[in-house]
Write an enzyme that holds these catalytic residues in place. Structure first.
Site, PDB file in Angstrom:
ATOM      1  N   ARG A  43     -40.559  45.084  48.356  1.00 12.78           N
ATOM      2  CA  ARG A  43     -41.570  45.354  47.334  1.00 12.78           C
ATOM      3  C   ARG A  43     -41.241  46.570  46.470  1.00 12.78           C
ATOM      4  O   ARG A  43     -41.805  46.725  45.382  1.00 12.78           O
ATOM      5  CB  ARG A  43     -42.938  45.586  47.999  1.00 12.78           C
ATOM      6  CG  ARG A  43     -43.595  44.330  48.549  1.00 12.78           C
ATOM      7  CD  ARG A  43     -44.904  44.689  49.233  1.00 12.78           C
ATOM      8  NE  ARG A  43     -45.669  43.515  49.635  1.00 12.78           N
ATOM      9  CZ  ARG A  43     -46.560  42.892  48.871  1.00 12.78           C
ATOM     10  NH1 ARG A  43     -46.797  43.330  47.650  1.00 12.78           N
ATOM     11  NH2 ARG A  43     -47.217  41.840  49.313  1.00 12.78           N
ATOM     12  N   ASP A  84     -42.082  39.881  46.381  1.00 15.16           N
ATOM     13  CA  ASP A  84     -43.231  39.714  47.278  1.00 15.16           C
ATOM     14  C   ASP A  84     -42.886  38.564  48.214  1.00 15.16           C
ATOM     15  O   ASP A  84     -42.810  37.405  47.794  1.00 15.16           O
ATOM     16  CB  ASP A  84     -44.493  39.397  46.475  1.00 15.16           C
ATOM     17  CG  ASP A  84     -45.718  39.175  47.354  1.00 15.16           C
ATOM     18  OD1 ASP A  84     -45.567  39.086  48.594  1.00 15.16           O
ATOM     19  OD2 ASP A  84     -46.830  39.048  46.804  1.00 15.16           O
ATOM     20  N   LYS A 134     -38.919  39.684  66.866  1.00 17.86           N
ATOM     21  CA  LYS A 134     -40.036  39.684  67.794  1.00 17.86           C
ATOM     22  C   LYS A 134     -41.113  40.648  67.307  1.00 17.86           C
ATOM     23  O   LYS A 134     -40.825  41.547  66.506  1.00 17.86           O
ATOM     24  CB  LYS A 134     -39.554  40.059  69.202  1.00 17.86           C
ATOM     25  CG  LYS A 134     -38.826  41.428  69.289  1.00 17.86           C
ATOM     26  CD  LYS A 134     -39.761  42.583  69.517  1.00 17.86           C
ATOM     27  CE  LYS A 134     -39.022  43.901  69.591  1.00 17.86           C
ATOM     28  NZ  LYS A 134     -39.913  45.048  69.662  1.00 17.86           N
ATOM     29  N   HIS A 164     -32.435  40.873  70.316  1.00 15.09           N
ATOM     30  CA  HIS A 164     -31.105  41.478  70.413  1.00 15.09           C
ATOM     31  C   HIS A 164     -30.715  41.789  71.846  1.00 15.09           C
ATOM     32  O   HIS A 164     -29.534  41.983  72.143  1.00 15.09           O
ATOM     33  CB  HIS A 164     -31.006  42.728  69.539  1.00 15.09           C
ATOM     34  CG  HIS A 164     -31.720  43.919  70.083  1.00 15.09           C
ATOM     35  ND1 HIS A 164     -33.064  44.149  69.890  1.00 15.09           N
ATOM     36  CD2 HIS A 164     -31.272  44.962  70.827  1.00 15.09           C
ATOM     37  CE1 HIS A 164     -33.418  45.270  70.482  1.00 15.09           C
ATOM     38  NE2 HIS A 164     -32.349  45.788  71.057  1.00 15.09           N
ATOM     39  N   GLU A 202     -38.029  54.981  78.415  1.00 14.49           N
ATOM     40  CA  GLU A 202     -37.479  55.723  77.282  1.00 14.49           C
ATOM     41  C   GLU A 202     -38.019  57.144  77.244  1.00 14.49           C
ATOM     42  O   GLU A 202     -39.184  57.378  77.572  1.00 14.49           O
ATOM     43  CB  GLU A 202     -37.852  55.045  75.962  1.00 14.49           C
ATOM     44  CG  GLU A 202     -37.349  53.640  75.787  1.00 14.49           C
ATOM     45  CD  GLU A 202     -37.751  53.077  74.432  1.00 14.49           C
ATOM     46  OE1 GLU A 202     -36.890  53.066  73.535  1.00 14.49           O
ATOM     47  OE2 GLU A 202     -38.906  52.665  74.277  1.00 14.49           O
ATOM     48  N   ASP A 221     -44.602  44.569  72.877  1.00  7.90           N
ATOM     49  CA  ASP A 221     -43.382  45.051  72.245  1.00  7.90           C
ATOM     50  C   ASP A 221     -42.165  44.862  73.126  1.00  7.90           C
ATOM     51  O   ASP A 221     -41.085  44.523  72.636  1.00  7.90           O
ATOM     52  CB  ASP A 221     -43.535  46.535  71.895  1.00  7.90           C
ATOM     53  CG  ASP A 221     -42.314  47.090  71.183  1.00  7.90           C
ATOM     54  OD1 ASP A 221     -41.898  46.496  70.173  1.00  7.90           O
ATOM     55  OD2 ASP A 221     -41.761  48.114  71.639  1.00  7.90           O
ATOM     56  N   HIS A 226     -38.394  41.119  75.329  1.00  8.58           N
ATOM     57  CA  HIS A 226     -37.150  41.660  75.875  1.00  8.58           C
ATOM     58  C   HIS A 226     -37.052  41.487  77.390  1.00  8.58           C
ATOM     59  O   HIS A 226     -36.077  40.939  77.914  1.00  8.58           O
ATOM     60  CB  HIS A 226     -37.032  43.146  75.542  1.00  8.58           C
ATOM     61  CG  HIS A 226     -36.893  43.437  74.085  1.00  8.58           C
ATOM     62  ND1 HIS A 226     -36.245  42.610  73.204  1.00  8.58           N
ATOM     63  CD2 HIS A 226     -37.313  44.496  73.345  1.00  8.58           C
ATOM     64  CE1 HIS A 226     -36.261  43.139  71.997  1.00  8.58           C
ATOM     65  NE2 HIS A 226     -36.914  44.278  72.051  1.00  8.58           N
ATOM     66  N   LYS A 326     -42.801  54.800  77.237  1.00 12.62           N
ATOM     67  CA  LYS A 326     -42.309  55.717  76.215  1.00 12.62           C
ATOM     68  C   LYS A 326     -42.623  57.161  76.604  1.00 12.62           C
ATOM     69  O   LYS A 326     -43.531  57.411  77.399  1.00 12.62           O
ATOM     70  CB  LYS A 326     -42.960  55.404  74.861  1.00 12.62           C
ATOM     71  CG  LYS A 326     -42.396  54.177  74.161  1.00 12.62           C
ATOM     72  CD  LYS A 326     -42.922  54.071  72.747  1.00 12.62           C
ATOM     73  CE  LYS A 326     -42.182  52.995  71.977  1.00 12.62           C
ATOM     74  NZ  LYS A 326     -40.754  53.296  71.807  1.00 12.62           N
TER      75      LYS A 326
END
Length: 456
Positions: A43, A84, A134, A164, A202, A221, A226, A326
């Site tokens: 955009r 767009d 995803k 991935h 992480e 997520d 994953h 996290k």
């Protein structure tokens, strides 16, 4: 091989950090040549020159190890179009031509349906492919609807629901280690394995991703895609081949065998939490609820742990623990396969031997096997660890992923029915968590996580 790649959402983080460096790696390895066209759309009202300068800057940051002339070759052939992505006329202009295109949706998943509808109205050239990141949908109903929309645009074989993780060398090595080594495959069952841990811990916190992450959370997520994909490769029956149909059929068998969870099961077998303010490494981290762009009322989790059991012949009695978090104190990204203890130790050899554990390090890539060996004192046991590190891969994970898309190799992408089955597995957990059946715990940033799982 398709020679025209269109990236929608081209000024975003995914393109900057992963897709553009992957294209440089493909160019350096000789997989894409001078005929390759890269069309980038977003955009932002940028000129082509402004965009190419941005591409060069990103490649200097994220692909510095590649030769400068290779980085320049990708930057020079990147054409930019203000677009767009949900507008059928804009998309039709973008994909116009007789040759097939690969269209990569590097966009927020919430707008996938509108983009797919626009692609459907644009009359994609025959042989074109659509690539979606995803998570695929946000629940079972939305995944079913998105599959229905895609089926009206291109054949299932032309849909690449990419993850991935499946292109990571060590994740693929799970299959090689299992299926090509006689010493492992006869032991790969519940009679010998008590628990499998699939961990992605992480030290990174939100890192400016609130716009995406706060509407998704750790469960969707990481776990739903994953970690479920890694679970499938660990637990699947040996396929007849590594071809598209055989491999994906065996993966969906795993998801179908997951024992459904009741509310009581969710209480006992799942945990959720989010981080408080703390110090992770050498940086101060604010509480998640105070991060810029976060809506605390959403009660988004940054830590999720799920324990699953599989109702099938091979794995009945083995626990599979999937965990991600996290802003933790230590990185831990691995698959840990814990073997059952030996049935008997000869008298005088010690009271107990530590279980054998085979660890597949996902990042960094490694493989270690913890054994019991003879200690320094006579007739005593001591831990013995064997470690191996695979050779560096020719391509990064996203490079392998993009090459498969361009070649039309869908074996490592997720089939539509598999995406739906993953949401079915997760549905009882999502429902229970939305009703606060499991409380949202808290943990300080830089710690080992919520107290109930620190020993794991």
């Amino acid at each position: 091989m398709i020679d025209r790649l269109i990236i929608l959402g081209a000024t975003g983080d995914l393109n900057a950090r992963f897709l553009l460096p992957a294209l440089v790696a493909l160019r350096a390895a000789g997989h894409v040549g001078d005929r390759f066209e890269l069309v980038c759309a977003d955009r932002r009202d940028w000129s082509g020159e402004e965009f190419r300068r941005w591409v060069s800057d990103q490649l200097d940051r994220h692909a510095a190890a590649e030769p400068g002339e290779t980085r320049k070759a990708i930057a020079d052939r990147a054409r930019y179009r203000r677009t767009d992505a949900t507008d059928a006329a804009d998309i039709a202009s973008l994909v116009a031509g007789d040759d097939p295109v690969a269209v990569y949706l590097a966009l927020p998943p919430a707008i996938f349906p509108g983009v797919v509808a626009a692609l459907g109205a644009a009359n994609l050239p025959p042989g074109s492919r659509i690539v979606l990141e995803k998570p695929f949908g946000e629940d079972l109903d939305s995944a079913v609807e998105l599959n229905r929309l895609l089926a009206g645009v291109v054949p299932e074989q032309a849909v690449f629901r990419v993850d991935h993780f499946l292109a990571m060398t060590t994740v693929q090595n799970l299959l090689g280690s299992r299926l090509a080594n006689r010493v492992l495959e006869p032991l790969w069952n519940s009679a010998n394995i008590s628990e499998v841990k699939i961990i992605w811990d992480e030290t990174l916190a939100l890192e400016g991703r609130a716009g995406y992450y706060d509407g998704v959370g750790a469960l969707k997520d990481m776990v739903q895609n994953h970690l479920f994909q890694v679970l499938c490769l660990v637990a699947m029956e040996p396929p007849l081949s590594l071809g598209e149909r055989d491999l994906r059929d065996r993966k969906i068998d795993v998801l179908r065998s997951v024992r459904p969870l009741t509310d009581d099961d969710v209480v006992r077998r799942t945990r959720r939490a989010r981080y408080l303010a703390g110090r992770a490494g050498d940086r101060d981290v604010p509480a998640y609820a105070e991060e810029e762009g976060v809506d605390p009322r959403r009660r988004t989790e940054t830590f999720a742990e799920v324990e699953l059991e599989l109702d099938n012949w091979r794995w009945s009695g083995t626990t599979f623990r999937l965990r991600t978090g996290k802003a933790l104190g230590h990185e831990r990204k691995e698959v840990a396969v814990r073997f059952r203890p030996v049935p008997h130790l000869p008298s005088g050899l010690g009271e107990e031997a530590e279980p054998n554990v085979l660890r597949f390090g996902l990042e960094p890539e490694s493989m270690t096997l913890a054994l019991a060996g003879i200690g320094t004192a006579a007739r005593t046991l001591a831990p013995l660890t064997l470690t191996a590190r695979p050779a560096p891969p020719e391509l990064p994970a996203y490079g392998r992923l993009l090459l498969d898309v361009l070649l039309g190799n869908a074996a490592l992408s997720i089939r539509g029915d598999e995406a739906e089955e993953a949401w079915r597995v997760l549905a009882p957990i999502m429902s229970a968590w939305s009703r606060d059946v499991v409380p949202l715990a808290e943990y300080p940033a830089g710690s080992d996580g919520p107290a109930a799982v620190r020993s794991g």
